[in-house]
Structure formats: C-alpha cells, structure tokens
Design an enzyme around this catalytic site. Sequence first.
Site, PDB file in Angstrom:
ATOM      1  N   ASP A  64      45.747  89.393  63.829  1.00 39.54           N
ATOM      2  CA  ASP A  64      45.680  89.013  65.282  1.00 39.54           C
ATOM      3  C   ASP A  64      45.931  90.303  66.127  1.00 39.54           C
ATOM      4  OD1 ASP A  64      45.723  87.018  67.590  1.00 39.54           O
ATOM      5  OD2 ASP A  64      47.969  87.613  67.576  1.00 39.54           O
ATOM      6  N   ASP A 132      41.302  81.825  62.028  1.00 40.85           N
ATOM      7  CA  ASP A 132      42.520  82.230  61.493  1.00 40.85           C
ATOM      8  C   ASP A 132      41.975  83.390  60.237  1.00 40.85           C
ATOM      9  OD1 ASP A 132      44.069  81.238  63.154  1.00 40.85           O
ATOM     10  OD2 ASP A 132      44.796  79.476  61.811  1.00 40.85           O
ATOM     11  N   GLU A 135      40.727  86.755  61.460  1.00 41.18           N
ATOM     12  CA  GLU A 135      41.730  87.453  61.375  1.00 41.18           C
ATOM     13  C   GLU A 135      42.491  88.015  60.255  1.00 41.18           C
ATOM     14  OE1 GLU A 135      43.009  86.145  66.079  1.00 41.18           O
ATOM     15  OE2 GLU A 135      44.181  85.347  64.402  1.00 41.18           O
TER      16      GLU A 135
END
EC number: 3.1.26.3
Length: 239
Positions: A64, A132, A135
Amino acid sequence: MVHRNALEQNRTRILSKVQLNESADFLRGLGVEPEGQEGLWLEALTHGSTGEKRNYERLEFLGDRVLGLSIAEWLYERNDDAEGKLSQRLNALVSREMCAKIAREIGLPVHVRLGKQARDDGGADSANILGDVMEALLGASFVSRGFDPSRNMVRELWSKEVSGYAGRQKHPKSALQEWAAGNRRKPPEYELIDRSGPDHAARFTVRVSVKNVGTVDAEANSKQEAETAAARKFMEKFS
C-alpha cells in the site's frame, strides 16, 4: 536439531515450488522471477481463509505504501497541479476499487489462493480481496527487488489510468455536498441500511438522502464505496 530444521526448510521450499508453479508464468509476465523466493510470492497470493500461517496481510500493508509513493511521485512529475488536485487523483488511483480493476485486467483472480468456502462465496472476484492481493504483490516486489523495480511495475500497470481520467473529476460525495449547498439544501445524509455476506465477501447497502429532494440506495463491497456509488447515482437522478 539443525539438521531437522534444514530438512523442514527444504521440504517447505519444495512444497512452495509445487504450489507456485501454476502462477510462475503469470508472475514472469509482470517482470518478476519467483525462482528462489517461492515462499514470498506464495504468501502474497494467499488469503487468510486457507488457514495457512502466512498470508498476504503483512505484504499488503507494505505494498500500500509502495503504491502510494509511486503514484504520488509520478503525478508530481507529470504536471503542476495544486495539492488539492494531486490528492484527488492520488486517492482515485490508489483506491481499493482501482487496485481490483488492475488485478482483473492482468488476470490475477485465478491465482489468488482461497479456502473453499471463501472461493464458493465469490472471494476470487471480491474487490476487497483483489485490491489487497494486488498491493501484496507490490509489497513482495519491494521485499525481493527494492523500490525502483516495484515503481516501474506500478508505472507499467497503472499507465492507462494515470494517462486517463481517473480522479480528474470531483469525487461524487464532494460533488453532491457542493450541489446541496449551491441549491440551499441541507447536507446529504448517509445511512447504512444493510450488510450481508461473510467478511471476505461482504456487501454494503447505503442510502443517501437530501431533505426535500429524495433518496437513493447503492450497494458495493465496502461502506465507503457504497456511499460513493449512492452519491453518484443521486447526482445522476436529481442534479
């Protein structure tokens, strides 16, 4: 004890190679060579529903930040926009929704490792999970290769979106807020009216209302995305 630990490490390494074999070509297509670090890349593709000790969560945390810095630097280089516009574009380009879109475009869903129930519940197409894992792959790239190659990966995968219109328009919630003020209406109110499904594939329904104008409902994979969708639909219907 040392000999036993060495055998266990070797067994884990062999198992990782077997499990990652089907995804190796996919990773090479992203410019990554998984040989020698199979466990790391397997971790990046693994959802907690598998019950395995290591999953993508820690790598997602790292990725992230890699994505945010890569995009922020790129936007800064490309133009002389003020901080507000840069932030607007950054938020759109690093959003979970955008990460999931990129993940689908590169064919990531079939490589995500899910438990049976999570897969049966549609986890392979969940924006939350795909965002998710996307990332997490960037996090794994940073761990194995450093920042520069990871930034290059971001620039290749996000090229169309950065060159396009993502984030150029005002965020729907901000646009609705300003529309209401400009029309002498009370600020919009958002209400969560339903949440369904398991945590890894949750669906949220949000209602937005402006007094003496109307209400609109919208559904998405997160409360924030549902609010955004509701604001967008409200503007399309009433503005």
